[in-house]
Design an enzyme around this catalytic site. Structure first.
Site, short mmCIF file in Angstrom:
data_model
loop_
_atom_site.label_atom_id
_atom_site.label_comp_id
_atom_site.label_asym_id
_atom_site.label_seq_id
_atom_site.Cartn_x
_atom_site.Cartn_y
_atom_site.Cartn_z
CB SER A 126 -23.77 -44.53 -18.81
OG SER A 126 -23.27 -45.57 -19.30
CG ASP A 170 -28.64 -45.55 -25.64
OD1 ASP A 170 -27.63 -46.50 -24.99
OD2 ASP A 170 -28.32 -44.94 -24.07
CG HIS A 212 -25.11 -44.99 -24.12
ND1 HIS A 212 -25.67 -44.92 -23.28
CD2 HIS A 212 -24.06 -44.55 -23.49
CE1 HIS A 212 -25.19 -44.74 -21.93
NE2 HIS A 212 -23.96 -44.69 -21.71
#
Length: 320
Positions: A157, A251, A281
């Site tokens: 991320s 996501d 995610h």
């Protein structure tokens, strides 16, 4: 695209427990909740031969680092890992489970960098910290028993965003030479309005989550167009290290991860992709909940073994 049954069950459990989005909480609450969720989803804590907390010099003072090592005394191939959390949450603690598993699966050493968090320290503080830590590790390999000729970066991320940015800085500085980069559902384009509408589910990471994190990280909205904040906007991606880009089907960051992989490949960078269509995610950090999380970590480990010159036959032995 259908959610994986394990995601459906996990989401239902969150609803039953009365979970609320991190973006509705105070920073202190969100940081505590993030750590608790990752620990709950990470599965059993895997032993490794050595875990050591230390520091490296940073641009604004010492930076904490956590070292995970497999068995062996000599210099080791090393993955420098940048944790996720939207540049706002996370720490070396939230990356602990990921790094333990990658050490055992790949046979390399990991060093997690505790960069400064936003909004207390907005862009470009995190990039500067990660770059400074990488340079120190590469130029002082004996300090952490690093094989400086076999060095990789990675993150999930926001950590994937930072890993991508650091590769750009390393190329601009003429080093350190990196053998690989691992980008797990990376944020590569900070510009507003770049994500499709419809991902509004408050129990899943959604575009409101993205906006909340971006609002903390970018004190000046104009910074969204800076290549170190949005690596997808870099004019030239040639000469960067071989990449593995992991994405999840449900996501809001999926499309920009795919675009970045396409641009890397188009620039001549050897690039592999691994997409998990039914996943959301955060799944990579939750191998205790999602089979796909374990599979994705296996995939990352195989990529690291290939690019760091590690022998698969020696992996997983002599754990401490």
């Amino acid at each position: 695209m259908t959610l994986d049954p394990q995601v459906v069950a996990w989401r239902a459990a969150r609803a039953t427990a009365g979970a609320v989005p991190l973006y509705t909480q105070t920073l202190a609450e969100a940081r505590a909740a993030d750590l608790a969720a990752i620990r709950a989803g990470g599965g059993a804590v895997e032993p490794v031969a050595e875990v050591r907390d230390s520091q490296v010099p940073g641009p604004a003072g010492p930076l904490p680092v956590r070292v995970h090592r497999p068995a062996g005394d000599g210099p080791l191939p090393t993955l420098v890992w940048f944790f996720g959390g939207g540049w706002t949450l996370g720490s070396v603690d939230t990356a602990d489970g990921i790094c333990r598993r990658l050490v055992n699966l790949a046979g390399c050493q990991t060093v997690t960098v505790g960069y400064r968090l936003a909004p207390e320290h907005p862009f470009p503080a995190a990039v500067q910290d990660c770059h400074a830590a990488l340079r120190h590790l590469a130029t002082h390999p004996d300090e952490f028993r690093i094989d400086a000729g076999r060095l990789a970066v990675g993150g999930d991320s926001a950590g994937g965003n930072l890993a991508a940015a650091v590769t750009l800085l390393a190329r601009a500085d003429g080093g350190p030479r990196l053998a690989a980069q691992v980008l797990v559902y990376p944020n590569t384009d900070q510009r507003p309005g770049r994500r499709p509408a419809g991902d509004e589910d408050p129990l899943l990471f959604n575009r409101h989550s993205v906006d909340w994190y971006r609002g903390h990280y970018l004190a000046d909205p104009a910074d969204a167009s800076h290549p170190l904040a949005s690596p997808l906007l870099a004019e030239d991606l040639s000469g960067l290290p071989p990449a593995l880009v992991v994405t999840a089907g449900h996501d809001p960051l999926r499309a920009e991860g795919e675009r970045y992989a396409e641009r890397l490949g188009g620039a001549g960078v050897p690039t592999e992709t691994a997409d998990y269509p039914g996943m959301v995610h955060g799944f990579f950090a939750m191998p205790g909940v999602f089979d796909a999380g374990r599979d994705a970590q296996d995939r990352v480990a195989a990529f690291l073994r290939a690019h760091l010159g590690l022998d698969p036959a020696s992996v997983g032995t002599d754990r401490g």
